[in-house]
Design a protein around this motif. Structure first.
Motif, PDB file in Angstrom:
ATOM      1  N   ASP A  79      45.615  32.602 -38.988  1.00  0.00           N
ATOM      2  CA  ASP A  79      44.346  33.226 -39.354  1.00  0.00           C
ATOM      3  C   ASP A  79      44.247  33.419 -40.856  1.00  0.00           C
ATOM      4  N   GLN A  80      45.372  33.801 -41.454  1.00  0.00           N
ATOM      5  CA  GLN A  80      45.369  34.055 -42.890  1.00  0.00           C
ATOM      6  C   GLN A  80      45.215  32.767 -43.681  1.00  0.00           C
ATOM      7  N   PRO A 113      41.614  29.401 -43.373  1.00  0.00           N
ATOM      8  CA  PRO A 113      40.431  29.288 -44.236  1.00  0.00           C
ATOM      9  C   PRO A 113      40.793  28.862 -45.652  1.00  0.00           C
ATOM     10  N   VAL A 114      41.934  29.367 -46.148  1.00  0.00           N
ATOM     11  CA  VAL A 114      42.341  29.002 -47.504  1.00  0.00           C
ATOM     12  C   VAL A 114      42.639  27.514 -47.586  1.00  0.00           C
ATOM     13  N   LEU A 154      41.495  25.156 -45.614  1.00  0.00           N
ATOM     14  CA  LEU A 154      40.241  24.410 -45.506  1.00  0.00           C
ATOM     15  C   LEU A 154      39.496  24.424 -46.842  1.00  0.00           C
ATOM     16  N   PHE A 155      39.494  25.600 -47.488  1.00  0.00           N
ATOM     17  CA  PHE A 155      38.795  25.713 -48.765  1.00  0.00           C
ATOM     18  C   PHE A 155      39.439  24.809 -49.809  1.00  0.00           C
ATOM     19  N   VAL A 190      33.659  29.690 -40.733  1.00  0.00           N
ATOM     20  CA  VAL A 190      34.442  29.464 -41.963  1.00  0.00           C
ATOM     21  C   VAL A 190      33.921  28.231 -42.698  1.00  0.00           C
ATOM     22  N   LEU A 191      33.647  27.154 -41.920  1.00  0.00           N
ATOM     23  CA  LEU A 191      33.181  25.922 -42.565  1.00  0.00           C
ATOM     24  C   LEU A 191      31.833  26.137 -43.235  1.00  0.00           C
ATOM     25  N   ILE A 195      32.398  27.999 -46.401  1.00  0.00           N
ATOM     26  CA  ILE A 195      32.972  27.155 -47.456  1.00  0.00           C
ATOM     27  C   ILE A 195      31.886  26.282 -48.071  1.00  0.00           C
ATOM     28  N   MET A 249      29.610  28.375 -50.176  1.00  0.00           N
ATOM     29  CA  MET A 249      30.306  28.841 -51.366  1.00  0.00           C
ATOM     30  C   MET A 249      30.414  27.720 -52.397  1.00  0.00           C
ATOM     31  N   PHE A 290      37.798  30.889 -55.307  1.00  0.00           N
ATOM     32  CA  PHE A 290      36.703  31.618 -54.672  1.00  0.00           C
ATOM     33  C   PHE A 290      36.931  31.860 -53.184  1.00  0.00           C
ATOM     34  N   ALA A 291      38.024  31.304 -52.627  1.00  0.00           N
ATOM     35  CA  ALA A 291      38.290  31.564 -51.211  1.00  0.00           C
ATOM     36  C   ALA A 291      38.566  33.042 -50.983  1.00  0.00           C
ATOM     37  N   VAL A 321      35.451  34.166 -47.671  1.00  0.00           N
ATOM     38  CA  VAL A 321      35.909  33.023 -46.865  1.00  0.00           C
ATOM     39  C   VAL A 321      37.212  33.361 -46.151  1.00  0.00           C
ATOM     40  N   ALA A 322      38.237  33.749 -46.924  1.00  0.00           N
ATOM     41  CA  ALA A 322      39.541  34.023 -46.317  1.00  0.00           C
ATOM     42  C   ALA A 322      39.592  35.494 -45.922  1.00  0.00           C
ATOM     43  N   GLN A 344      41.110  37.152 -43.643  1.00  0.00           N
ATOM     44  CA  GLN A 344      42.355  37.754 -43.198  1.00  0.00           C
ATOM     45  C   GLN A 344      43.432  37.760 -44.284  1.00  0.00           C
ATOM     46  N   LEU A 345      43.138  37.137 -45.397  1.00  0.00           N
ATOM     47  CA  LEU A 345      44.174  36.953 -46.409  1.00  0.00           C
ATOM     48  C   LEU A 345      44.523  38.293 -47.060  1.00  0.00           C
TER      49      LEU A 345
END
Lengths: 132, 429
Positions: free
Chosen positions: A3-4, A7-8, A10-11, B12-13, B16, B19, B103-104, B128-129, B131-132
């Protein structure tokens, strides 16, 4: 963890694809009319004098080394900065029986920062930071 | 109906795509804005001609970025003979990817409400992220990767201007990374999280922006962010008058566009970070509130506040560019190592002591009982300003002008004239 990171990732992929795509578009559409003069390194219109792979000032190395040391030292501080007042941080660890108290942790960090400052003072006195 | 995982992935897509599109458009139009601001500062017109093609409608030059983009695509693709080809091509890609990818982890607002019609059952964070947990560290790491782009570009070009420019800019960027990290550490310590949205939330909850609580950290971070973004007065990365174009002298066409856009994106990132870390992010007293559930109006309002602040900072960046002369390289390095680094350390120690004092088991309860909750916050703010004042005074006192090269006031001109004859040569005897 997925999950963490997903997205990163993919970005990063999308950003990389966009950058590569822009270079490819430029390559596809740009004309190519290379001449001998165009392919020379630019030296304000003169013929290049000699190779640019030459020795350069050693101070750049010193800056790089000093940066590495300080940057790694700063990185050590991030876990403490987050855990210091986090509900599940140092207090929870002490309550669970690890370590002897907040004061010890805090003094330890101040001692560490003192070492960093000492390093900076030494570097300063040795003239590493001097640019003439 | 889609499953929950698929919905999340699609979300998410979509984020992105929005963004990336947003950043690229913003970068293009900020270039136009920068040129218009430059023109305004210098009392000229600037690019105000290009509007809708084939008509005479000018739209204040709003067509300029599109025209520039098209022009750049059709620019000649040339690679000089002396370069190291793989590295030469990779360098702009590296710097651009790193600049975009930061920018994520940067939030563009708080949360918008769920959209049940589309199967999204939870509020959507404008990030975007989501959960990070190490967002700040991630952005910091990516900003360091820009150094690789600069070094690779400068080295692989195999040209003297590029090489010198690359060396200079990499030395500058790594030197200012330390104050930048120290500025971040102070904030992280005060709100015990590396998540940017949590940092904003902390400021919104307490109502005290970190610029009020840690002014010294703000100064250090602001200066370091300017230097990292390579903007005047720290634009030694590409001082046109000395090094032609710095590390991208040998680049042209789309690859040059990648370098220049990446630099612009660095400025946008820096503005976002300054706003988020020190200027309260989407929070504005009495306007946005600090609750989690705000509905559409509140969400849009917060987004507008964040964008307005960021826009203001970008405008500030542009005004600074046309108001300040460039530093000399030794002054730049002295400022980084002898002023900003000690000040950053001072700020960190001050913040560490303050937050430690505020802890309930140390002196927090005692202070609260004496001063009340608001009083304690005010006490620490005053302490922060005191430390900032003392720090800046100490710098001013201990380090008089580094390498002062102003005209000497104490020089007796008549005495000099007597030593010289009228053509400026030393007189005989």
């Amino acid at each position: 963890m997925v999950d963490q990171a997903l997205p990163v990732l993919l970005f990063l992929l999308a950003a990389g694809a966009l950058s590569v795509g822009m270079v490819v578009v430029g390559t596809l559409f740009g004309p190519r009319r290379a001449t001998a003069v165009k392919r020379m390194p630019y030296e304000s219109g003169m013929d290049p004098i000699h190779d640019s792979r030459r020795r350069f000032d050693v101070r750049f190395h010193l800056v790089a080394i000093a940066f590495l040391i300080f940057d790694v030292e700063l990185l050590f501080l991030y876990p403490w900065a987050v855990a210091s007042h986090h509900p599940q941080g140092i207090d929870a660890a002490i309550a669970a029986g690890a370590g002897s108290g907040r004061g010890v942790v805090f003094c330890g960090v101040l001692f560490f920062l003192g070492l960093v400052v000492l390093g900076l003072v030494y570097e300063w006195k040795r003239g590493v930071l001097k640019w003439r | 109906m889609m499953s929950v995982e698929t919905t999340a992935l699609v979300l998410v897509l979509v984020k992105i795509a929005l963004m990336l599109g947003g950043i690229m458009t913003a970068a293009a139009y900020f270039v136009l804005l920068e040129r218009r601001v430059a023109a305004w500062v210098q009392d000229r017109h600037g690019p105000n001609r290009v509007g809708i093609p084939l008509t005479k409608i000018r739209l204040m030059g709003l067509g300029q970025p599109l025209a520039d983009g098209l022009k750049m695509i059709f620019k000649e693709e040339y690679i000089p003979a002396q370069v190291d080809r793989p590295l030469y091509i990779i360098a702009p890609i590296v710097i651009m990817t790193a600049a975009l990818a930061a920018f994520a982890a940067i939030p563009l607002g708080s949360v918008v409400p769920e959209i049940t019609q589309l199967g999204i059952k939870e509020p959507i964070p404008l990030l975007v992220a989501t959960q990070l947990d190490v967002g700040m560290l991630y952005v910091f790491a990516l900003s360091s990767i820009a150094v690789y782009g600069v070094i690779l570009g400068g080295w692989s070009s195999n040209s003297k201007y590029s090489f010198l420019g690359g060396l200079r800019s990499s030395a500058q960027m790594i030197a200012y990374e330390l104050p930048l990290g120290l500025g971040i550490l102070g904030v992280v310590l005060a709100c015990h999280s590396l998540r940017l949205d949590a940092i904003i939330q902390h400021q919104a909850d307490s109502g005290v922006w970190f610029v009020l609580a840690q002014p010294l950290g703000f100064v250090v971070f602001l200066v370091a962010a300017f230097a990292e973004a390579g903007r005047l007065p720290f634009d030694l990365t590409e001082c046109e008058q000395e090094l032609v174009g710095g590390y991208h002298t040998e680049y042209g066409g789309m690859k040059l566009v990648l370098f220049l856009t990446a630099e612009f994106i660095h400025m946008i990132t820096a503005s976002f970070l300054i706003v988020i870390l020190y200027l309260g992010g989407w929070h504005l007293w009495g306007v946005t509130g600090s609750g989690v559930d705000v509905g559409w109006v509140g969400a849009l309002l917060r987004m507008a506040v964040l964008m307005a602040k960021t826009f203001g900072l970008i405008f500030f960046f542009m005004l600074i560019r046309w108001s300040w002369p460039r530093f000399r390289f030794d002054q730049l390095m002295s400022l980084a190592w002898k002023v900003m680094l000690p000040l950053g350390l001072l700020n960190l120690v001050a913040v560490a002591i303050c937050t430690e004092l505020a802890h309930p088991s140390v002196a927090g309860n005692w202070l609260d009982s004496r001063l009340g909750g608001g009083g304690t916050a005010l006490f620490f703010c005053v302490a922060g300003w005191g430390v900032a004042f003392l720090g800046l005074c100490a710098v001013a006192l201990t380090q008089p002008m580094i390498g002062d090269n102003r005209p000497r006031r104490n020089l007796d001109l008549q005495h000099v004239d007597q030593q010289l004859d009228f053509e400026g040569r030393p007189s005989a005897g």
